[in-house]
Motif scaffolding. Structure first.
Motif, PDB file in Angstrom:
ATOM      1  N   LEU A   1      26.810 -41.888  -3.030  1.00  0.00           N
ATOM      2  CA  LEU A   1      26.141 -42.993  -3.715  1.00  0.00           C
ATOM      3  C   LEU A   1      26.355 -44.311  -2.978  1.00  0.00           C
ATOM      4  O   LEU A   1      25.440 -45.134  -2.864  1.00  0.00           O
ATOM      5  CB  LEU A   1      26.646 -43.102  -5.155  1.00  0.00           C
TER       6      LEU A   1
ATOM      7  N   TRP B   1      17.327 -45.391  -3.855  1.00  0.00           N
ATOM      8  CA  TRP B   1      17.543 -45.454  -5.303  1.00  0.00           C
ATOM      9  C   TRP B   1      16.250 -45.221  -6.089  1.00  0.00           C
ATOM     10  O   TRP B   1      16.294 -44.805  -7.251  1.00  0.00           O
ATOM     11  CB  TRP B   1      18.150 -46.801  -5.690  1.00  0.00           C
TER      12      TRP B   1
ATOM     13  N   ARG C   1      18.245 -43.461  -9.227  1.00  0.00           N
ATOM     14  CA  ARG C   1      18.949 -44.402 -10.099  1.00  0.00           C
ATOM     15  C   ARG C   1      19.212 -43.796 -11.477  1.00  0.00           C
ATOM     16  O   ARG C   1      20.298 -43.951 -12.046  1.00  0.00           O
ATOM     17  CB  ARG C   1      18.139 -45.692 -10.256  1.00  0.00           C
TER      18      ARG C   1
ATOM     19  N   ALA D   1      22.059 -41.355 -11.180  1.00  0.00           N
ATOM     20  CA  ALA D   1      23.371 -42.005 -11.112  1.00  0.00           C
ATOM     21  C   ALA D   1      23.802 -42.524 -12.480  1.00  0.00           C
ATOM     22  O   ALA D   1      24.987 -42.449 -12.840  1.00  0.00           O
ATOM     23  CB  ALA D   1      23.334 -43.143 -10.096  1.00  0.00           C
TER      24      ALA D   1
ATOM     25  N   SER E   1      23.250 -52.891 -12.297  1.00  0.00           N
ATOM     26  CA  SER E   1      22.790 -52.881 -10.911  1.00  0.00           C
ATOM     27  C   SER E   1      23.265 -51.599 -10.236  1.00  0.00           C
ATOM     28  O   SER E   1      24.203 -50.936 -10.706  1.00  0.00           O
ATOM     29  CB  SER E   1      23.348 -54.087 -10.160  1.00  0.00           C
ATOM     30  N   THR E   2      22.645 -51.265  -9.124  1.00  0.00           N
ATOM     31  CA  THR E   2      23.082 -50.072  -8.404  1.00  0.00           C
ATOM     32  C   THR E   2      24.512 -50.248  -7.887  1.00  0.00           C
ATOM     33  O   THR E   2      25.291 -49.289  -7.872  1.00  0.00           O
ATOM     34  CB  THR E   2      22.137 -49.762  -7.236  1.00  0.00           C
TER      35      THR E   2
ATOM     36  N   LEU F   1      26.754 -49.520 -10.807  1.00  0.00           N
ATOM     37  CA  LEU F   1      26.796 -48.083 -11.064  1.00  0.00           C
ATOM     38  C   LEU F   1      27.783 -47.402 -10.117  1.00  0.00           C
ATOM     39  O   LEU F   1      28.607 -46.581 -10.543  1.00  0.00           O
ATOM     40  CB  LEU F   1      25.405 -47.470 -10.883  1.00  0.00           C
ATOM     41  N   CYS F   2      27.697 -47.755  -8.840  1.00  0.00           N
ATOM     42  CA  CYS F   2      28.602 -47.166  -7.847  1.00  0.00           C
ATOM     43  C   CYS F   2      30.050 -47.544  -8.126  1.00  0.00           C
ATOM     44  O   CYS F   2      30.956 -46.699  -8.042  1.00  0.00           O
ATOM     45  CB  CYS F   2      28.205 -47.614  -6.444  1.00  0.00           C
TER      46      CYS F   2
END
Length: 254
Positions: free
Chosen positions: A22, A30, A42, A45, A93-94, A97-98
């Motif tokens: 990721l 994404w 996305r 995730a 936001s990505t 998430l990570c």
């Protein structure tokens, strides 16, 4: 080691490999579509993060199942809860998430390791486990969430073209999948199944004596067992050709 300790180690391995993947995604990755109907990377995730949160807390997992049942009565209990997981993280936001996904890994492993034995037999569905038996919290936490994260690593690789997340838990997860395939196959005449490719091994499903020896790509058979459409089908190397069709139709819970 106990089953919970083995599962905890599996979670750490699979989720660390997933977190590394990721973190390496580009902005375009994404938005890529996945094999999970209607989901982008996305969404996938967000679901994985939600599954971690479920694994850390029985009240959270039961609450999401209740909300999912109300919002999506036509879905299975797991699919509905998965959709709630995605919605719960839609605003993140990505990068967040990570960050959260990686940060949760030690807590998930600890929660699985310390999962109360008294709760392990609590059912969350009457017939979803192998052999149409009740799906219980212990099986959900020790097996299904781990298997789900592992399979989504395959989904991620197919969606982005990046290498599949691979960890030391491969043998554990695939062994559990094939064990459940054997339960689903039942006591009917058996087959030997040879898995080839990056996931390999030899398993017997069903009773002895076997009626056929089958060969299948390991990754594609696991995808097929999960209900995804595989790129290749099992083939009969010897014996009853219809056994290959039966294996192609077999499904296990992911």
């Amino acid at each position: 080691m106990t089953g919970r300790q083995v599962a905890a180690g599996g979670y750490t391995a699979v989720m660390t490999a997933m977190a590394d993947s990721l973190d390496g995604l580009s902005p375009a990755d994404w938005d890529a579509g996945t094999d999970c109907t209607g989901w982008t990377v996305r969404h996938l995730a967000a679901h994985l993060l939600g599954a971690q949160e479920d694994a850390k807390s029985v009240p959270v997992v039961l609450g999401r199942r209740r909300r999912g049942k109300r919002r999506y009565p036509a879905m299975t209990v797991l699919d509905a809860a998965n959709q709630v997981q995605v919605e719960d993280h839609a605003a993140l936001s990505t990068a967040e998430l990570c960050r959260r996904y990686r940060a949760n890994i030690p807590a998930v492993a600890q929660a699985v390791r310390r999962f109360p034995a008294a709760l392990a037999w609590v059912p969350v569905d009457k017939t979803m486990a192998p052999g149409a038996s009740p799906l219980r919290l212990g099986y959900l936490f020790n097996v299904i969430y781990l298997r789900d994260a592992w399979m989504h690593g395959i989904d991620l690789a197919r969606a982005t073209g990046l290498p599949r997340p691979v960890s030391a838990a491969e043998t554990l997860v695939v062994g559990q999948v094939m064990r459940d395939a054997g339960i689903q196959w039942g006591a009917e005449p058996g087959v030997e199944v040879e898995l080839t490719g990056v996931i390999s091994g030899l398993w017997q499903l069903g009773a002895t004596p076997v009626r056929a020896r089958l060969r299948a790509d390991g990754v594609e058979l696991c995808r097929s067992l999960s209900g995804r459409t595989p790129d290749t089908q099992p083939v009969a190397v010897s014996g009853d050709l219809d056994m290959a069709r039966k294996l192609a139709d077999l499904r296990v819970l992911f």
